[in-house]
Design a protein around this motif. Sequence first.
Motif: not given
Length: 702
Positions: A419-422, A449-452, A467-472, A476-479
């Motif tokens: 379910g991650t971006v990649l 992709r946008f989180t906000t 890979q650096f923004v999977y979690d974000s 939907g975090s970190n703007d």
Amino acid sequence: MTSLQEHLSHPKYRPDIDGLRAIAVLSVIAFHAFPSSLQGGFIGVDIFFVISGYLISTIIFQNLEKGTFSFTEFYARRVKRIFPALILVLVACYVFGWFALFADEYKQLSKHIAAGAGFVSNIVLWSEAGYFDNSGETKPLLHLWSLGIEEQFYIFWPLLLWFAWERNFNLLTITVLIAIVSFGLNITGVIAHPVATFYSPQTRFWELLCGSLLAWTTLYKKDSFSAIKLKLDGWLAGAVYRNSHAADGKTLANALSILGMLLLAFGFFIINKDLNFPGRWAVIPMLAAVMIISAGPNAWVNRIVLSHPLAVWFGLISFPLYLWHWPLLSFAQIIETDVPSMNIRAIAVLLAVALAWLTYILIEKPIRLGSHSRAKTAVLLLLMLGIGYVGYASYSRDGLGFRKADAQTKTKMYADVNGTVLYNTPEDWVDERCKTVLEGASYNYLMCRFTTATPKMLVVGDSHAAQFVYDSISKGSNDLALVGVNGCLPFIDLVSINPTEEFAEKSTRCRVVVPIVLKLLKEFPSIQRVVFATRGAMYIEGFGFGNTDSKNLYRIIKSPDDVLTENYNQFVSGYVATINEILKLGKAVVFIEDVPEIGISAKNCVDERPLRITDKALPECDVSRKSFEERNINYRRAVDAINAATHKRIKIFPAYEYLCDESTCGGMHDDMSYFYDDDHLSMRGSKFIFDKFTEWLDKESK
């Protein structure tokens, strides 16, 4: 049910052709099991192509002339010849994989089972050759590509010959023309499109058609060439023998077979996988096979060597032996997580021989011979359809991750990546906000992709940016927002490309990144910082690291004519040009120095496999700090050069430092993997590094 009456006439059995089959299959096995012993052994497949073209075309030519050709009988015989052993091997692979493979591996195997059942393995394998393709050694059904080409020939060629015969066209002219076109496509495509040329039927048919030409001349021009043959034979006899020797054709036949064998030997030891193959090099095994077959069964080599009972025996089991050997070797490598020992590979070969003999005796012969031919054909067709459906269904269900074999490793690593971006489906890589803003833009391979609705930071790059923004992204975090394309550097006019890719397609894919970034910066004034992240060392050096993806030979070029480019300078100039465009807009720029590459698939480090051949410790998912530094010395120098060229207006985040200590760099923490594969972070690793990045950014901003 009564048996299908046999009408098709067939060429007289030649034991020497079975002997030639033995050479072909044993050379392929030697190359696969012990590649250093016979570096050109893979040309055995090309020998098979010529033999198939010769025998099949002989059957078609003879029966068209006699008016006895029947499509029903022709394909029924092909089904009874090919399906029994293939069905058995496909089922065996599916069952063994159930217990031995993780979900991602089982998903791929299931796809290849479906492709094998549909005889399109060559097309599927061609489509897989690219950025995230795993090593061919871990594809148990890789070898079915050649069977796909043969089956496609069996469908295309009889239909074309029948059509031509019905309309009174010259079959020789048609054969020659198609062979010339196919060979031309092979020659022109082997450099520009090497993967497509290797797997495509249109660039391989010429080899089978050379066998067809031999069949035609043998059937229809035997007498026409007899005078020429006798003259050549007499000349050779005079050159070889002291006393007068009758011109009976034997000397010429012996010369052809000996020269053919010498040419084969030359090919086995000179041709290697690093050459542009097939190309012109494929002429060697093709010509050798044609010479040996045309020599006839009475030539000395054919009669004594190729017709030897042992050679004939291997020839008779050559088809099931070809089918069995590669899955055994491939599964051994998967289970051992590395190249199996010499003993294991030798045992796999012996087991393949035993299984091939049993398959021939217990499965092939009873089905090919005897009564109830129509019933056998119908059952085989239904079984193959069923296997194809099961393979496709298992592939569609993501490799049946509920299997016990996969449960522990899913808990440790895979579940936190789904379910991650990649690693989700490409349809989810571009969210609705991006689609609205980028209306009319190409979405092929694009990750946006946008989180906000009001992002403050835009992350740009390839899969190493994602890979650096999977979690974000998942939370939907970190703007922030992400824009990237796998395997692409974010350059204005330069394209990163490897030999499996076509320039026109890759340039279209890569060159959308910078325009999209500039458009988003104008559309979203909230974005004040642009973060660049890419897999630096691979682009600089041009190849991957370790034993997992050294096949990716990247070049950074501006046009397809840029053959000899120096990646370092292109990397620096490409980044400087892009970063300067961002700086003109008044945005802050951060460059992330990449995390280490561990050079081994991370799944082999986190858990024991369900099945093991030998009891050995798990491989280390660490690399020495020294080897890391050596690998990245040019990349680090390039980053410094980019910083200097932009007047040190960028900030550099050393992501690697958080996964390295004084002696090692790696991805295991508390027995958990921070990597998904050999160079991409898992969700856990992504959160860890991004948290460190946030802390670093806070300090830099003060």
